[in-house]
Scaffold this motif. Structure first.
Motif, short mmCIF file in Angstrom:
data_model
loop_
_atom_site.label_atom_id
_atom_site.label_comp_id
_atom_site.label_asym_id
_atom_site.label_seq_id
_atom_site.Cartn_x
_atom_site.Cartn_y
_atom_site.Cartn_z
N ASP A 1 59.80 31.46 40.53
CA ASP A 1 59.93 30.88 39.19
C ASP A 1 60.74 31.95 38.25
OD1 ASP A 1 58.55 28.34 39.73
OD2 ASP A 1 56.69 29.70 39.60
N GLY A 2 60.63 33.25 38.64
CA GLY A 2 61.47 34.34 37.41
C GLY A 2 62.87 34.16 37.71
N ARG A 3 63.50 34.81 36.71
CA ARG A 3 64.92 35.18 36.90
C ARG A 3 65.20 35.95 38.01
NH1 ARG A 3 67.85 35.14 32.04
NH2 ARG A 3 68.82 36.49 32.67
N ALA A 4 66.41 35.92 38.52
CA ALA A 4 66.95 36.73 39.75
C ALA A 4 67.11 38.13 39.43
CB ALA A 4 68.13 35.89 40.26
N ASP A 5 67.58 38.51 38.13
CA ASP A 5 67.79 39.81 37.90
C ASP A 5 67.09 40.09 36.64
OD1 ASP A 5 70.03 40.22 39.69
OD2 ASP A 5 71.18 38.83 38.51
N SER A 6 66.64 41.42 36.08
CA SER A 6 65.76 41.82 35.34
C SER A 6 66.73 42.50 34.19
CB SER A 6 64.98 43.09 35.50
OG SER A 6 64.41 43.81 34.50
N ARG A 7 66.68 42.16 32.99
CA ARG A 7 67.50 42.60 31.79
C ARG A 7 66.80 43.87 31.25
NH1 ARG A 7 68.49 37.42 28.34
NH2 ARG A 7 66.32 37.18 28.56
N GLU B 1 48.83 38.94 47.89
CA GLU B 1 48.18 37.86 47.32
C GLU B 1 48.20 37.72 45.74
OE1 GLU B 1 44.02 38.39 48.87
OE2 GLU B 1 43.90 40.16 47.79
N CYS B 2 49.20 38.20 45.46
CA CYS B 2 49.39 38.19 43.75
C CYS B 2 50.03 36.96 43.25
CB CYS B 2 49.83 39.48 43.38
SG CYS B 2 50.39 39.69 41.84
N PRO B 3 49.60 36.17 42.36
CA PRO B 3 50.24 35.11 41.67
C PRO B 3 51.29 35.78 40.88
CG PRO B 3 47.72 34.88 41.48
CD PRO B 3 48.22 36.21 42.00
N LEU B 4 51.40 36.74 40.23
CA LEU B 4 52.37 37.31 39.52
C LEU B 4 53.60 37.60 40.44
CD1 LEU B 4 53.64 38.16 36.63
CD2 LEU B 4 52.57 40.28 37.18
N GLN B 5 53.28 38.31 41.61
CA GLN B 5 54.21 38.47 42.52
C GLN B 5 55.13 37.43 42.88
OE1 GLN B 5 52.70 40.21 46.31
NE2 GLN B 5 54.24 41.96 45.79
N SER C 1 29.83 40.83 38.10
CA SER C 1 31.01 41.36 37.76
C SER C 1 32.29 41.34 38.83
CB SER C 1 30.63 42.84 37.31
OG SER C 1 30.38 43.71 38.37
N GLY C 2 31.83 41.45 40.03
CA GLY C 2 32.87 41.37 40.91
C GLY C 2 33.72 40.24 41.32
N ASN C 3 33.48 39.27 40.47
CA ASN C 3 34.23 37.83 40.44
C ASN C 3 35.58 38.05 39.45
OD1 ASN C 3 32.67 35.48 41.82
ND2 ASN C 3 31.05 36.44 40.53
N VAL C 4 35.37 38.89 38.68
CA VAL C 4 36.58 39.45 37.86
C VAL C 4 37.73 39.93 38.66
CG1 VAL C 4 35.29 39.22 35.71
CG2 VAL C 4 35.87 41.53 37.05
N ILE C 5 37.24 40.41 39.68
CA ILE C 5 38.46 41.25 40.60
C ILE C 5 39.08 40.12 41.42
CG2 ILE C 5 38.62 42.64 42.74
CD1 ILE C 5 36.15 44.27 41.69
N GLN C 6 38.39 39.20 41.91
CA GLN C 6 38.93 38.22 42.59
C GLN C 6 39.83 37.02 41.82
OE1 GLN C 6 36.41 36.52 45.47
NE2 GLN C 6 37.52 34.71 46.13
N ILE C 7 39.47 36.88 40.49
CA ILE C 7 40.31 35.90 39.61
C ILE C 7 41.42 36.52 38.87
CG2 ILE C 7 38.20 34.33 39.55
CD1 ILE C 7 37.68 35.33 36.77
N CYS C 8 41.24 38.01 38.79
CA CYS C 8 42.43 38.40 38.09
C CYS C 8 43.67 38.28 38.95
CB CYS C 8 42.23 40.08 37.90
SG CYS C 8 43.45 40.86 37.41
N PRO C 9 44.77 37.80 37.97
CA PRO C 9 45.88 37.28 38.78
C PRO C 9 46.88 38.35 39.05
CG PRO C 9 45.91 36.95 36.66
CD PRO C 9 44.72 37.25 36.69
N VAL C 10 46.65 39.55 38.50
CA VAL C 10 47.59 40.58 38.96
C VAL C 10 47.23 42.10 39.47
CG1 VAL C 10 48.94 39.72 37.07
CG2 VAL C 10 47.17 41.49 36.47
N GLY C 11 45.73 42.20 39.92
CA GLY C 11 45.31 43.20 40.28
C GLY C 11 44.93 44.34 39.22
N ALA C 12 44.94 44.13 38.18
CA ALA C 12 44.52 45.04 36.96
C ALA C 12 42.97 45.42 37.38
CB ALA C 12 44.58 44.09 35.63
#
Length: 870
Positions: free
Chosen positions: A134-140, A124-128, A269-280
């Protein structure tokens, strides 16, 4: 009122023309035409900052000569407002925008760990998602990723994995903009390097301030500049212990700490967990417990306070693992208090009741079958009905449907009007208000009304502690500049400070005098307040604690009438408004009908299929306790009542012991269970469907999250009625809703309100003070059991007195409050408040006022010095 006409601006997005209101952000305009633009820092309820740069788009605007000219560089769509004639090209039509977005995403992934399979956000990760779409197919990138020691414990509940953080600042902005708690911030500059390297420079990162991270150390307190004076109660870099002085610019005072020893962070404080887009940011409770795709989600509603906040219950293999905030623009928007988010483990605690129990011949409670328990209860209640009658105390946490079944059972099966949902201070003055103005009134003052109100006056109500969702809406209105808040309270609370509230300081018991003095003829602030309340749309929020002060409700009601302000009653518990509407109240039938009204009784009797209903008047819960002790009532049916909430502790315990027959419907073993003759287990909110009615009067239905063999109260009472020879017709929700539909419309007479006099200010002797109290949001309540991480974030219980009172009583580090019954000893905090007054939390660790002191709000207590280590 007709809404104002909006100025519209015409722009094009990927060649599609769209009209949007002036001031709209490009990213919102794109959403209207179905064009997806990647984003991480953007959130519709937070101010734009363009921190992540993931939403870069190609923008062209007309120049002064009208010629369309492209901007020299791609622009962040989340912070760029539309202008007439603007042409926007996203990644779908512009190679420049596509390359820019891919480049930003590539940089974000350079040091981001590839731990999606074990990350709490995985699935459920926006970055993932955006890396795939939208990212590049290969990592450089072929180098070694930066490593950070983890987790950093920001609070006892919130953990930070810094290597996952992409510095979007959603968490920082949330804390500052929504609840007003800046418990996180962006610190450091530039890229830096791993904190495990031997150097004194660390890069930009999210965290709570720490002197080791920021590079300044108090050499006097830390001669070696490292760990000699560190404390495990605070967290520093690398997950090591932190410094007491590092959470703020100076030392953290006692009232600013939580029970874990850290600086108090936030009730939200728990709202920051839910709105964090990366699981930090992760929860200590949920961390590594499940993957999102393993969960079964059920829309639900909070069962704690009367806010009606929407939640999402996530369960795996028959166990609830987390609550998330649901989206409801009309109620909680997308936010949730930590209590609503984390305090659900009580529903599956080891002391759950799993089978009916009856009193054996040797006096012990033994497990038995449902038929046996139902038969025993029916026989016992029949004997009690034939003797002195049966009383009912269902508690304030029932669903609307369960409360309806209690109300119907009391009248139809037991022939009794002795029923009261209030497990707290009860007065006839409050009963008159609820019967005259609240019951059957439908949807009244709403969150939207509060947000637009020019003036709000809170009486007997501390919003942040007693209805957290309403506090957030008030703060939103204050922050927007549309609303001014005034609070009647003994002192300025942290919540009042964040609301920029004007505080009318009053000694407990004198609040009615202050309200009576708010007239347009009064000089200074009281006169100005009366004028402000006279503005169209102004609101008075009346908390249930107003019942603690005789005459206060009368004066508040009179203030509303002379100013024209709307009045809203705010109970604390989730089921109180529903119980009132269902008729779980003395002399009250569903939807505001009174038992004194023959027409109302006949109306309900016709729907219930009985010839008549009892009309003998009865009073409140306190009278029920009194009658049980005096043998004027024979039996008691009691539900979710915590004895610590009952003002008359000794009298309540004596009533339970003296009653001829006690039936309990409860989720868990409680202090009442040993006195019960028959105990029926009932389902907690996770294991049933139903409806709560929030403080607005808004219906809040919710679904069943877990399969369960336990029955709801309404089903248990239906079975018990059948064992008594009565078809109650409340076994299913459908049956109940069919009856409610026939009863909901009532335009008959309401009960009258009778004015009550103000109480007399007590005469104090040297060494005495007047007691003030209420329950903070996080306290020692049974509905927070089983969640030690959450308990650690609650405020440290303290006793507050004025400087003059502290000096007069020689109080220094601590104070011992005493009555003839007991003593409470707490650390002392000198506060700007009325003299000869002491305030303590009502039911917190070490401060259970009713149980220990047996003293009510406004009572006189003795003060003595006490040595308390702070």
């Amino acid at each position: 009122m007709t809404p104002p006409v909006q100025d519209l601006v015409t722009i094009s997005i990927d060649g599609k023309a769209v009209e949007v209101p002036k001031g709209t952000l490009v990213i919102r305009a794109a959403e209207q035409v179905g064009v997806h633009i990647p984003r991480f820092c953007d959130h519709p309820l937070l101010k734009p900052v363009a921190a992540c740069r993931a939403c870069l788009v190609d923008v062209a605007t007309p120049g002064r000569d009208g010629t369309i000219q492209k901007m020299p560089k791609p622009q962040p769509a989340c912070s760029t407002t539309v202008t007439p004639g603007m042409e926007v090209e996203t990644q779908y039509t512009s190679e420049v925008a596509k390359k820019a977005q891919e480049g930003v995403l590539e940089f974000l992934l350079v040091n981001h760990p590839l731990d999606c399979p074990v990350c709490d956000k995985g699935g459920e990760c926006p970055l993932q998602n955006q890396a795939m779409s939208d990212g590049r197919a290969d990592s450089r990138f072929t180098g070694a990723k930066r490593l950070q020691a983890k987790p950093v414990r920001l609070t006892s509940e919130i953990l930070l994995d810094r290597e996952r953080c992409i510095l979007c600042q959603r968490c920082v902005r949330f804390g500052k903009e929504i609840p007003g708690d800046a418990f996180l911030d962006l610190q450091g500059r530039g890229g830096g390097a791993s904190p495990l390297d031997a150097h004194g420079f660390l890069g930009e990162q999210i965290g709570n301030f720490d002197t080791q991270i920021l590079g300044f150390v108090d050499e006097a307190d830390n001669p070696d500049g490292h760990t000699t004076t560190r404390t495990e109660s605070l967290t520093g870099p690398c997950g090591e212990a932190g410094l007491i002085g590092s959470a703020h610019a100076g030392p953290v005072s006692l009232e600013d700490r939580d029970l874990s020893g850290r600086a108090f962070s936030s009730y939200f404080s728990g709202n920051v967990i839910q709105i964090c887009p990366v699981g930090a940011l992760t929860s200590a409770t949920y961390r590594f417990r499940s993957r999102p795709f393993d969960l079964v989600s059920t829309p639900s509603v909070t069962d704690h306070d009367a806010s009606g906040a929407a939640i999402r219950v996530d369960a795996r293999r028959g166990q609830v693992l987390r609550h998330l905030a649901g989206e409801d623009a009309e109620v909680n928007e997308e936010w949730l208090s930590d209590k609503d988010r984390f305090a659900f483990t009580w529903q599956a605690s080891p002391d759950r009741l799993t089978s009916p129990m009856i009193r054996a011949e040797d006096g012990t409670l033994v497990a038995t079958s449902w038929p046996t328990a139902l038969r025993a209860a029916a026989e016992g209640l029949a004997k009690a009905k034939a003797a002195n009658g049966v009383a009912f105390l269902p508690g304030g946490r029932l669903t609307f449907e369960d409360a309806y079944a209690w109300s119907k059972f009391a009248r139809v099966v037991a022939g009794s009007n002795a029923i009261d949902f209030r497990a707290r201070t009860c007065t006839q003055e409050e009963a008159d208000l609820l019967r005259a103005d609240v019951a059957g009134s439908g949807l009244g003052v709403t969150y939207a009304d509060v947000e637009k109100a020019p003036q709000v006056l809170a009486v007997g109500f501390e919003a942040e502690d007693e209805c957290a969702t309403l506090y957030l809406r008030l703060r939103k209105a204050v922050d927007a500049g549309t609303t001014k808040v005034c609070v009647l309270s003994p002192f300025t609370t942290p919540g009042s400070k964040k609301l920029k509230a004007t505080v009318l300081k009053a000694q407990p018991g004198t609040e009615a005098e202050v309200i009576a003095a708010i007239t347009k003829d009064a000089e200074g602030g009281l006169g100005n307040l009366a004028t402000s309340l006279g503005q169209d749309g102004s609101i008075i929020l009346l908390g249930e604690r107003a019942a603690d002060t005789p005459g206060l409700i009368t004066q508040v009601r009179a203030l509303a009438q002379r100013t024209g302000a709307r009045l809203a009653w705010i109970p604390r518990r989730a089921g109180e408004r529903g119980a009132l509407e269902a008729g779980c109240f003395p002399n009250l039938l569903p939807f505001g009908r009174t038992t004194e009204d023959a027409e109302a009784r006949a109306d309900v009797a016709a729907v219930w299929g009985v010839d008549s209903l009892p009309d003998a008047p009865f009073r409140c819960q306190e009278r029920i306790i009194e009658y049980l002790n005096e043998d004027k009532l024979s039996a008691l049916v009691i539900g979710g009542v915590d004895l610590r909430d009952m003002p008359e502790q000794d009298a309540t315990r004596a009533a339970l012991a003296n009653a001829d027959f006690v039936v309990q419907l409860e989720v868990r073993h409680s202090a009442i269970t040993p006195d019960a003759d028959v105990v029926f287990p009932v389902a907690p909110p996770h294991e049933k469907a139903g409806t709560f009615i929030n403080w607005e009067g808004r219906l809040r239905p919710f679904g069943q999250a877990l399969t369960s063999k336990e029955l709801s109260d309404h089903a248990v009472l239906d079975r018990l009625a059948k064992a008594s020879g009565v078809d109650l017709g409340t076994y299913t929700l459908k049956e109940i809703h069919t009856e409610l539909a026939q009863l909901k419309d009532w335009d008959g007479a309401r009960a009258p309100f009778r004015d009550k006099p103000m109480n007399q200010t007590p005469v104090l002797q040297p060494g005495q003070a007047v007691l003030g109290m209420w329950k903070p949001l996080l306290d020692a309540g049974r509905c927070q059991d089983g969640e030690p991480h959450l308990a650690g974030t609650s405020r440290v219980p303290v006793a507050r007195v004025s400087a003059a009172t502290a000096k007069a009583n020689n109080l220094q580090s601590g104070v011992a409050l005493s009555t003839d019954k007991g003593v409470i000893t707490l650390p002392l905090v000198v506060t700007d408040m009325p003299d000869e007054t002491v305030w303590v939390p009502q039911c917190s660790a070490g401060s259970t006022v009713y149980a220990t002191l047996g003293a009510a709000y406004g009572a006189v207590v003795s003060l003595n010095p006490a040595e308390v280590t702070q």
